[in-house]
Write a protein that holds these residues in place. Structure first.
Motif, PDB file in Angstrom:
ATOM      1  N   ARG A   1       0.830  -1.203   0.000  1.00 11.95           N
ATOM      2  CA  ARG A   1       0.000   0.000   0.000  1.00 11.95           C
ATOM      3  C   ARG A   1       0.869   1.259   0.000  1.00 11.95           C
ATOM      4  O   ARG A   1       0.614   2.213  -0.728  1.00 11.95           O
ATOM      5  N   ALA A   2       1.912   1.254   0.814  1.00 15.75           N
ATOM      6  CA  ALA A   2       2.762   2.440   0.932  1.00 15.75           C
ATOM      7  C   ALA A   2       3.453   2.766  -0.387  1.00 15.75           C
ATOM      8  O   ALA A   2       3.490   3.917  -0.819  1.00 15.75           O
ATOM      9  N   VAL A  42       2.660   1.607  -3.549  1.00 14.33           N
ATOM     10  CA  VAL A  42       1.710   1.872  -4.632  1.00 14.33           C
ATOM     11  C   VAL A  42       1.094   3.258  -4.479  1.00 14.33           C
ATOM     12  O   VAL A  42       0.955   4.009  -5.455  1.00 14.33           O
ATOM     13  N   GLU A  43       0.747   3.631  -3.246  1.00 15.77           N
ATOM     14  CA  GLU A  43       0.106   4.929  -3.036  1.00 15.77           C
ATOM     15  C   GLU A  43       1.075   6.093  -3.223  1.00 15.77           C
ATOM     16  O   GLU A  43       0.669   7.212  -3.494  1.00 15.77           O
ATOM     17  N   SER A  44       2.381   5.806  -3.072  1.00 16.58           N
ATOM     18  CA  SER A  44       3.370   6.867  -3.284  1.00 16.58           C
ATOM     19  C   SER A  44       3.695   7.040  -4.770  1.00 16.58           C
ATOM     20  O   SER A  44       4.350   7.998  -5.165  1.00 16.58           O
ATOM     21  N   LYS A  64       2.688   8.399  -7.488  1.00 18.50           N
ATOM     22  CA  LYS A  64       1.726   9.396  -7.985  1.00 18.50           C
ATOM     23  C   LYS A  64       1.950   9.624  -9.483  1.00 18.50           C
ATOM     24  O   LYS A  64       2.533  10.626  -9.890  1.00 18.50           O
ATOM     25  N   GLU A  68       6.952   2.643 -12.328  1.00 18.37           N
ATOM     26  CA  GLU A  68       6.206   3.905 -12.434  1.00 18.37           C
ATOM     27  C   GLU A  68       6.158   4.396 -13.877  1.00 18.37           C
ATOM     28  O   GLU A  68       5.096   4.762 -14.394  1.00 18.37           O
ATOM     29  N   HIS A  94       0.583  -1.925 -15.329  1.00 11.77           N
ATOM     30  CA  HIS A  94       0.954  -1.817 -13.917  1.00 11.77           C
ATOM     31  C   HIS A  94       1.411  -3.172 -13.382  1.00 11.77           C
ATOM     32  O   HIS A  94       0.623  -4.107 -13.287  1.00 11.77           O
ATOM     33  N   CYS A 122       8.297  -4.169  -2.943  1.00 14.55           N
ATOM     34  CA  CYS A 122       7.150  -4.518  -2.089  1.00 14.55           C
ATOM     35  C   CYS A 122       7.372  -5.836  -1.360  1.00 14.55           C
ATOM     36  O   CYS A 122       6.777  -6.080  -0.300  1.00 14.55           O
TER      37      CYS A 122
END
Length: 454
Positions: free
Chosen positions: A57-58, A60-62, A64, A394, A403, A409
């Motif tokens: 989560r950390a 993937v959410e970073s 941007k 990214e 993706h 991860c």
């Protein structure tokens, strides 16, 4: 006055308002200002919540980054086989759920460890002479994730450590660190089809080691350990007297050229908690039914670990009762054709993806043998404009709308993971885009690219 007296102020007849307070140790607990405490709002998250961290989560959410608007997004990142609708569960499984719901028998609470009849069905399904099981050896849980959580909670205290594979499923770290349990990472070797580095693994064990996690077949690697390698892992555990948590959620999801060996069938000495569930093999991850199988033929766990698991299961009062009610039919009516068709599809997609990516300069996929994943090494020296696997993936999203999860991860930088459950046409398109991306960014360096059929 007795220190635990409930005083009721009023006459002999009950008043309209009963003033009830507790006299503890002779002191009144009547409402009032607590001694030494200044009343003010100060509501903060607990240490446990602050220590809970999900690497996927950390990361993937970073990221941007927006996908290329000219290309349809293809997600090869989600380990949910139901996302694209091309892998429905067996009709018998769906019918079993409908029948359980229509019966009206499964709307109430079950025992926290599951209905006895449902535990008997699991015990019978997984029983074999080498690893016998009875209902008392089965704890039903809310998915395999809760099974893993209960096992960690019953085996390890804060300040102890557990041995976790690298690369490995990120939930092990998330759960352990929230409980104050230290993680020690043992290496899996890509050049040996992701076998464990046994010497390095054994060197990590100390007096605070509470358990060894063995995930087979593997997420994220798609690897399947041979019988002989599992025996070597068991030998380390036996020598060091370390119990094993066997994460076997992908059990039996192996391709035709491999064989799944349940770990407990290979040892009568090492105590093993085996975790499994319906999620992946039956393609219903949202139904949240998992289980713990307790293998303790030498009585090393004893009653304490069994009792501990029962107590821990009472925190959420067990998994969904409707799924439990359907379990007998699910286990006995699911057709072999369903399992075979699923594995045939996954094998075909794995071969297609491996072949396509192995032909791309700068990428070195490791051929999988089961589960739903494939790991790909990025030869970073050929992609100097990218700092690491996170930047690589990214830019892959930004330019090609594909993706993949960066293997950071999974504690394994400079690789990425591909999920092989997507429809074949989508897999072909994704591989084509990855090829285009690599060709645009590849820079030759000393040495030549070689395919890696490890």
């Amino acid at each position: 006055m007795d220190p635990y007296v409930i005083q009721m102020n009023g006459s002999g007849n009950l008043p309209s308002v009963v003033d009830v307070h507790v006299n503890i140790g002779g002191r009144s607990s009547m409402p009032g200002k607590a001694k030494g405490r200044k009343a003010r709002w100060s509501v903060k998250p607990s240490d446990m919540s602050n220590k809970t961290f999900n690497p996927i989560r950390a990361i993937v959410e970073s990221m941007k980054v927006k996908p290329n608007p000219d290309k349809t997004m293809i997600s090869l990142s989600i380990g949910d086989p139901t996302v694209f609708g091309n892998l429905p569960t067996d009709p018998e499984v769906t019918q079993a759920m409908k029948d359980a719901l229509d019966s009206g028998k499964y709307n109430g609470y079950a025992p926290s460890i599951g209905y006895l009849s449902s535990r008997e069905e699991i015990a019978s399904y997984y029983h074999c002479p080498e690893a016998p099981l009875e209902a008392k050896d089965v704890i039903l849980t809310s998915g395999c994730s809760q099974a893993i959580e209960l096992c960690l909670a019953v085996l390890a205290n804060p300040g102890q450590n557990i041995l976790v594979p690298r690369p490995g499923f990120s939930l092990y770290r998330t759960l352990a660190e929230s409980m104050g349990i230290e993680i020690k990472l043992y290496n899996l070797l890509p050049e040996k089809s992701w076998e464990a580095d046994l010497k390095q693994l054994e060197s990590l064990i100390d007096e605070k080691t509470a358990c060894l996690i063995v995930n087979n077949p593997s997420n994220p690697c798609g690897s399947v350990f041979s019988r002989s390698h599992l025996q070597k892992i068991l030998a380390v555990a036996a020598r060091q007297c370390v119990p094993i948590l066997a994460d076997e959620i992908y059990g039996d999801m192996v391709f035709s050229d491999s064989k799944f060996e349940p770990l407990a069938t290979l040892s009568s000495n090492v105590p093993i908690l085996s975790c499994g569930g319906l999620a992946k093999r039956w393609l219903v991850p949202g139904w949240r039914l998992g289980w713990i199988l307790i293998h303790d033929r030498k009585g090393i766990f004893g009653n304490e670990i069994r009792d501990g698991l029962v107590k821990l299961s009472q925190r959420i009062l067990g998994p969904c009762t409707i799924v439990q009610g359907a379990l007998k039919s699910i286990l006995h009516r699911t057709t072999q054709e369903f399992f075979q068709d699923t594995l045939s599809f996954l094998k075909s997609n794995a071969d297609l993806c491996y072949g396509a990516l192995a032909a791309i300069p700068g990428l070195r996929p490791v051929r999988p043998s089961g589960a739903m994943y494939l790991m790909v090494e990025i030869e970073m020296e050929h992609f100097p404009e990218f700092e690491n696997d996170v930047e690589f993936t990214e830019r892959l999203v930004a330019e090609q709308s594909v993706h993949c999860l960066p293997a950071t991860c999974f504690e394994y930088p400079n690789f990425f993971r591909v999920v092989i459950t997507v429809p074949e046409v989508m897999m072909l398109e994704a591989c084509s885009r990855i090829q285009e991306f690599c060709e645009q960014h590849y820079h030759s360096a000393e040495g030549s690219h070689e395919e890696c059929d490890k």
